[in-house]
Write a protein that holds these residues in place. Structure first.
Motif, PDB file in Angstrom:
ATOM      1  N   HIS A  88       1.817  -3.301  -4.386  1.00 29.80           N
ATOM      2  CA  HIS A  88       2.497  -1.943  -4.094  1.00 29.80           C
ATOM      3  C   HIS A  88       2.043  -1.598  -2.330  1.00 29.80           C
ATOM      4  O   HIS A  88       0.621  -1.307  -2.409  1.00 29.80           O
ATOM      5  CB  HIS A  88       1.665  -1.011  -4.747  1.00 29.80           C
ATOM      6  CG  HIS A  88       2.551  -1.203  -6.212  1.00 29.80           C
ATOM      7  ND1 HIS A  88       2.060  -2.066  -7.116  1.00 29.80           N
ATOM      8  CD2 HIS A  88       3.389  -0.211  -7.096  1.00 29.80           C
ATOM      9  CE1 HIS A  88       2.981  -1.912  -8.188  1.00 29.80           C
ATOM     10  NE2 HIS A  88       3.649  -0.927  -8.320  1.00 29.80           N
ATOM     11  N   LYS A 131       4.887  -4.715 -15.277  1.00 33.83           N
ATOM     12  CA  LYS A 131       3.538  -5.016 -15.211  1.00 33.83           C
ATOM     13  C   LYS A 131       2.891  -4.424 -16.093  1.00 33.83           C
ATOM     14  O   LYS A 131       3.311  -3.363 -16.583  1.00 33.83           O
ATOM     15  CB  LYS A 131       3.438  -4.259 -13.571  1.00 33.83           C
ATOM     16  CG  LYS A 131       4.186  -4.742 -12.573  1.00 33.83           C
ATOM     17  CD  LYS A 131       4.389  -3.656 -11.342  1.00 33.83           C
ATOM     18  CE  LYS A 131       5.209  -4.103 -10.356  1.00 33.83           C
ATOM     19  NZ  LYS A 131       5.121  -5.244  -9.677  1.00 33.83           N
ATOM     20  N   ASP A 159      11.868   0.034 -10.114  1.00 33.78           N
ATOM     21  CA  ASP A 159      10.382   0.370 -10.505  1.00 33.78           C
ATOM     22  C   ASP A 159      10.410   1.513 -11.777  1.00 33.78           C
ATOM     23  O   ASP A 159       9.785   2.439 -11.501  1.00 33.78           O
ATOM     24  CB  ASP A 159      10.008   1.342  -9.071  1.00 33.78           C
ATOM     25  CG  ASP A 159       8.199   1.791  -9.209  1.00 33.78           C
ATOM     26  OD1 ASP A 159       7.847   1.097 -10.063  1.00 33.78           O
ATOM     27  OD2 ASP A 159       7.932   2.630  -8.351  1.00 33.78           O
ATOM     28  N   HIS A 186       7.403  -0.796 -14.738  1.00 33.74           N
ATOM     29  CA  HIS A 186       6.321  -0.764 -15.428  1.00 33.74           C
ATOM     30  C   HIS A 186       6.769  -0.474 -16.949  1.00 33.74           C
ATOM     31  O   HIS A 186       6.911   0.556 -17.404  1.00 33.74           O
ATOM     32  CB  HIS A 186       5.464   0.569 -14.952  1.00 33.74           C
ATOM     33  CG  HIS A 186       5.311   0.367 -13.533  1.00 33.74           C
ATOM     34  ND1 HIS A 186       3.908   0.037 -13.334  1.00 33.74           N
ATOM     35  CD2 HIS A 186       5.917   0.270 -12.377  1.00 33.74           C
ATOM     36  CE1 HIS A 186       3.717   0.237 -11.635  1.00 33.74           C
ATOM     37  NE2 HIS A 186       4.984   0.079 -11.284  1.00 33.74           N
ATOM     38  N   HIS A 239      10.727  -5.080 -10.501  1.00 34.62           N
ATOM     39  CA  HIS A 239       9.664  -4.189 -10.285  1.00 34.62           C
ATOM     40  C   HIS A 239      10.057  -3.084 -11.435  1.00 34.62           C
ATOM     41  O   HIS A 239      10.527  -2.278 -11.260  1.00 34.62           O
ATOM     42  CB  HIS A 239       9.620  -3.644  -8.841  1.00 34.62           C
ATOM     43  CG  HIS A 239       8.395  -2.714  -8.657  1.00 34.62           C
ATOM     44  ND1 HIS A 239       7.500  -2.937  -7.474  1.00 34.62           N
ATOM     45  CD2 HIS A 239       7.737  -1.925  -9.317  1.00 34.62           C
ATOM     46  CE1 HIS A 239       6.659  -2.146  -7.420  1.00 34.62           C
ATOM     47  NE2 HIS A 239       6.432  -1.295  -8.871  1.00 34.62           N
ATOM     48  N   HIS A 247       7.653  -1.138  -1.914  1.00 33.24           N
ATOM     49  CA  HIS A 247       7.841  -0.027  -1.515  1.00 33.24           C
ATOM     50  C   HIS A 247       7.984   0.286  -0.004  1.00 33.24           C
ATOM     51  O   HIS A 247       9.361   0.554   0.126  1.00 33.24           O
ATOM     52  CB  HIS A 247       6.387   0.922  -2.010  1.00 33.24           C
ATOM     53  CG  HIS A 247       6.327   1.410  -3.266  1.00 33.24           C
ATOM     54  ND1 HIS A 247       7.201   2.361  -3.619  1.00 33.24           N
ATOM     55  CD2 HIS A 247       5.551   1.107  -4.164  1.00 33.24           C
ATOM     56  CE1 HIS A 247       6.862   2.647  -5.147  1.00 33.24           C
ATOM     57  NE2 HIS A 247       5.799   1.888  -5.449  1.00 33.24           N
TER      58      HIS A 247
HETATM   59 ZN   LIG Z   1       5.230   0.313  -9.096  1.00 35.27          ZN
END
Ligand SMILES: [Zn+2]
Length: 414
Positions: A242, A138, A317, A71, A69, A265
């Motif tokens: 999410h 992502k 994350d 970004h 996960h 999460h």
């Molecule tokens: Zn995220």
């Protein structure tokens, strides 16, 4: 050597099974593990005699981390918001004033592809330096057709041009973009743009394997999330979500219903959500870096999830707003020490390798050190694997190999 051999994914007690070998060796052929076992055995294989030998000096060897996960692609940090948060503003207050994700969207739309690629490339080299060999990335800071496609195309280029494997996820449903806010029917118009235009285009161009939605207060409702994820599924993009980060929305139950690959999460999950995850093949991906960076006291209930039998994974994350870290070892430290989490070092390692690989549908290729799998390996300069989470805020990664090739080696003084 932590082989993590055996069945995947791991639940309950199996989450502690590291398959440890002492005095061991690995034989790699064309980037794939050809043999693994006792050193005396592997070194006498006919093929091993002519092989190039790498002596790791008794250090701890484990599968490269799989960060499921991130970004990855964004234009800049949000250090200015960091100070506002320290002064007492909540993440949601900042977001309501046009900060948060929309702040990153504004910066990304204004950035050139070259600048975005350069920043992501530098981050990828750093990921390798902390032992990560595969990561999920992502989209979601573009939120219009051109910018979302730009991010996914950059991810594809980066995947081909540098050694870390990048698995792409389409997150057009990150938040509602500014131009649709305060407009009658704005949400429905944007959802239609995602389901009728972007998802089919992303799927046709093979630009992503997964489709993700941020289902929360201030983002997308459970109902809209369902429509978006079902459109993704229809186009061959597996769902991720999410879920239950800031508020409990029922996103976990939706994830289980849809057979999502991962539900991420989970700080606000209910007991019923935990039971639903435990009975499913949807991975519970925990992101403690977020809660740590935001200074929140509510972490996801890892212990309850593991004890109930859920498939637990850990990820960074990595993102500019809530978790600016690329260090999987730091995430392991948090997973072992923070209230509600309290994972053992062995559980944390399994969660960050084979279970994360399963959530990316790559558990047959990566996530453990077994014959036939990719030689994706991290070597830590410690004597005991428990020292990997024990040390925090310092980097003990000594060497990282992707498909048998070194992609990071710590500089030594001699
Ligand atoms: Zn995220």
């Amino acid at each position: 050597m932590l082989t993590l051999r055996g069945r995947a994914p791991r639940r309950g007690k199996a989450l502690s099974d590291l398959g440890i070998l002492r005095n061991s060796a690995l034989l790699i052929r064309d980037g794939v593990i050809a043999a693994v076992g006792a050193r005396s055995k592997v070194e006498t294989l006919p093929e091993a005699r002519a092989a190039e030998k790498v002596d790791v000096g008794g250090r701890v060897v484990l599968p490269g981390f799989v960060d499921s996960h991130t970004h990855l692609i964004h234009a800049a940090s949000r250090a200015e918001e960091y100070e506002l948060k320290i002064a007492g503003a909540s993440y949601e207050e900042i977001a309501r004033k046009g900060g948060g994700i929309l702040n990153s969207v504004k910066k990304l739309r204004a950035a050139t592809s070259e600048a975005l690629k350069k920043r992501a490339g530098a981050a990828l080299r750093e990921f390798a330096a902390y032992g990560t060999t595969t990561l999920e990335a992502k989209s979601g800071y573009g939120l219009d057709v051109a910018s979302e496609l730009k991010i996914l195309r950059l991810q594809r280029e980066l995947n081909l041009e540098q050694p870390i494997e990048i698995v792409s996820t389409f997150l057009g449903a990150h938040v509602l973009p500014a131009e649709y806010r305060g407009k009658a029917g704005g949400v429905q118009q944007y959802v239609a743009l995602l389901t009728e235009r972007l998802i089919p285009e992303v799927a046709a161009g093979k630009l992503a394997e997964f489709c993700d939605v941020f289902c929360d207060r201030g983002a997308f409702s459970r109902k809209d999330s369902k429509v978006i994820l079902e459109a993704g599924k229809k186009n061959g993009l597996f769902p991720r979500i999410h879920a239950e980060q800031l508020t409990r929305t029922g996103a976990t139950q939706l994830a289980v219903q849809l057979g999502a690959a991962s539900c991420d999460h989970l700080e606000q999950v209910s007991k019923a959500d935990v039971r639903a995850l435990a009975k499913s093949n949807t991975v519970a991906t925990l992101l403690p870096g977020c809660d740590f960076h935001l200074g929140l006291k509510q972490y996801a209930p890892a212990r309850a999830l593991i004890d109930a039998g859920a498939i637990v994974a850990l990820a960074t994350d990595y993102n500019p707003g809530t978790s600016p870290t690329l260090s999987m070892p730091m995430i392991l430290s948090l997973a072992c020490t923070q209230l509600q989490l309290r994972m053992t070092p062995a559980e944390a390692i399994v969660a960050a390798t084979i279970n994360a690989a399963y959530s990316l549908r790559r558990d047959r290729q990566i996530g453990s050190l077994e014959a036939g799998k990719q030689a994706d390996i991290a070597v830590f300069d410690v004597e005991d694997y428990r020292e990997i989470p024990y040390y925090f805020g310092v980097n003990k990664c000594w060497m990282t190999l992707k498909k048998g090739q070194p992609i990071f080696q710590k500089a030594t003084r001699e």
